[in-house]
Design an enzyme around this catalytic site. Structure first.
Site, PDB file in Angstrom:
ATOM      1  CE  LYS A  21      23.396   4.980  12.780  1.00 62.33           C
ATOM      2  NZ  LYS A  21      22.021   4.539  12.557  1.00 62.33           N
ATOM      3  CG  ASP A  60      20.177   5.476  21.102  1.00 62.68           C
ATOM      4  OD1 ASP A  60      19.787   5.924  22.185  1.00 62.68           O
ATOM      5  OD2 ASP A  60      19.598   4.567  20.491  1.00 62.68           O
TER       6      ASP A  60
END
Length: 412
Positions: A85, A134
């Protein structure tokens, strides 16, 4: 011989809309393109600490799956974040801030170094980026906000672990816990950003919000290109198994391989948890629909109920198959990697990051699914291990040992 995942029964839907003869055309390039990728690669490649993550050959698990080769792109040490990410959220923050500074200081090119050293701090410190997560995407956005000099507000669903919340807050971002699921956090982030004049930096797209998610997905292309360059010169994968979520990651993988290799690209299998299957359900319906599951899954980073519209525009024709697996598949795959069943030193892999590999192992253990996917003995499979032990407490609870203990065993 490692124990196969025969008790982990997968669910397969082969995409009737997949079109392997379709060229990667203007509509796809408007979302993801090699030209935009080159810009992302040039930028991210110049960041301090950048280095390609390793591509590991998992010979033991290839034997278990009954295939010829199995390559694992190990993102567990990507920058300081332990997750792929870092390539998406932080890159999108940089792009956003550069645009905003240029709009306020016309005619001046803005570089990442300018932002890092605070040359335009008077502008950037007045800006705030927000996102829902999340865990890993929010950590990347928070890191990008800290490095490039703006404020960050990160929205997490109630189920987000304390360890992941703390990891986000460690980069100076404000963490807001939403009483609901990931998709509720997405809506809350968008509403609060609109009210406060903040900028949403999300990896999912929806009606009226398309531009920034392109930058996020384009950053993921760096990982895919690294993997391509690390493959043996004479070998290409026949299959790619990649985890789903909102679809941003599989769309980035699909688009990059589709544009690069055309009809010779590998068969793309998108893997999701049984209980968080918005991509699978969308494939069945032939249009974006919500997951029918309750989103309760150990693969918390994939607990998404709604599809990214941009991602679906790529996957609708580019993805070959959609596969869902039970939580047990991810849990046992984490333990296999920690125990070195792949044939090498232990690999630290998080519960969401192993989903693609777990999908392969679950599929290979069931002859009907294996045949449907064309997993012959000469198959060569590429998977993306997209996170390490990003929450050590969660990892220890699942594996039965802490990350430090797993790695210490490798040195004993």
């Amino acid at each position: 011989m490692p124990e196969p995942l025969s008790s982990c029964v997968p669910r397969l839907f082969s995409n009737p809309r997949a079109d392997r003869e379709r060229p990667y055309g203007p509509s796809e390039r408007a979302i993801l393109s090699r030209a935009a990728f080159e810009e992302a690669m040039t930028e991210i490649g110049a960041w301090p600490g950048y280095a390609p993550t390793p591509l590991r050959s998992l010979t033991g698990l290839a034997r278990e799956a009954g295939i010829d080769r199995l390559w694992y792109k190990d993102e567990s040490a990507r920058f300081a974040l332990g997750s792929f990410k870092a390539l998406g959220g932080a890159y999108a923050v940089l792009r956003l801030l550069a645009r905003e500074v240029t709009a306020r200081v016309p005619g001046v090119p803005v570089t990442a170094l300018d932002l890092v050293v605070g040359r335009y701090a008077k502008v950037t410190r007045a800006l705030t980026v927000a996102t829902a997560t999340d865990g890993n995407h929010g950590r990347s956005v928070a890191w990008g906000a800290q490095v490039f000099g703006c404020n960050g507000v990160i929205y997490v669903p109630a189920a987000c672990s304390a360890g992941r919340r703390a990891a986000i807050a460690a980069y100076g971002a404000k963490v807001v816990v939403v009483d609901g699921l990931y998709d509720d956090a997405v809506r809350r982030a968008a509403a609060d950003a609109a009210e406060n004049g903040w900028f949403v930096v999300s990896d999912t797209s929806y009606t009226g919000y398309m531009d920034i998610p392109r930058d996020v997905m384009q950053g993921y292309g760096v990982m895919v290109e690294e993997a391509i360059s690390q493959l043996p010169a004479s070998e290409r994968p026949t299959h790619v198994f990649v985890q789903g979520g909102v679809g941003a990651l599989p769309a980035a993988v699909c688009g990059h391989l589709w544009e690069t290799w055309g009809r010779q690209r590998p068969r793309l299998v998108v893997v999701e948890p049984h209980n968080a299957d918005c991509l699978y359900q969308s494939a069945v319906a032939g249009r974006p629909v919500k997951s029918e599951g309750d989103l309760d899954t150990v693969m918390a980073g994939l607990a998404c109920g709604e599809v990214s519209l941009l991602a679906w525009a790529i996957l609708e024709r580019g993805a070959d198959d959609f596969l869902t697996i039970p939580d047990e598949g991810a849990i046992r795959t984490m333990r296999k990697l920690a125990d070195g069943e792949h044939g090498g030193r232990p690999i630290l892999a998080g519960e969401s990051g192993v989903a693609g590999l777990a999908g392969l192992l679950c599929a290979a253990a069931h002859e009907d699914v294996r045949r449907s996917l064309g997993l012959a003995p000469d198959a060569r499979v590429l998977v993306f291990g997209t996170e390490g032990a990003t929450d050590p407490e969660v990892y220890a609870r699942i594996v039965g040992r802490s990350p430090d203990a797993v790695m210490a065993g490798a040195l004993a």
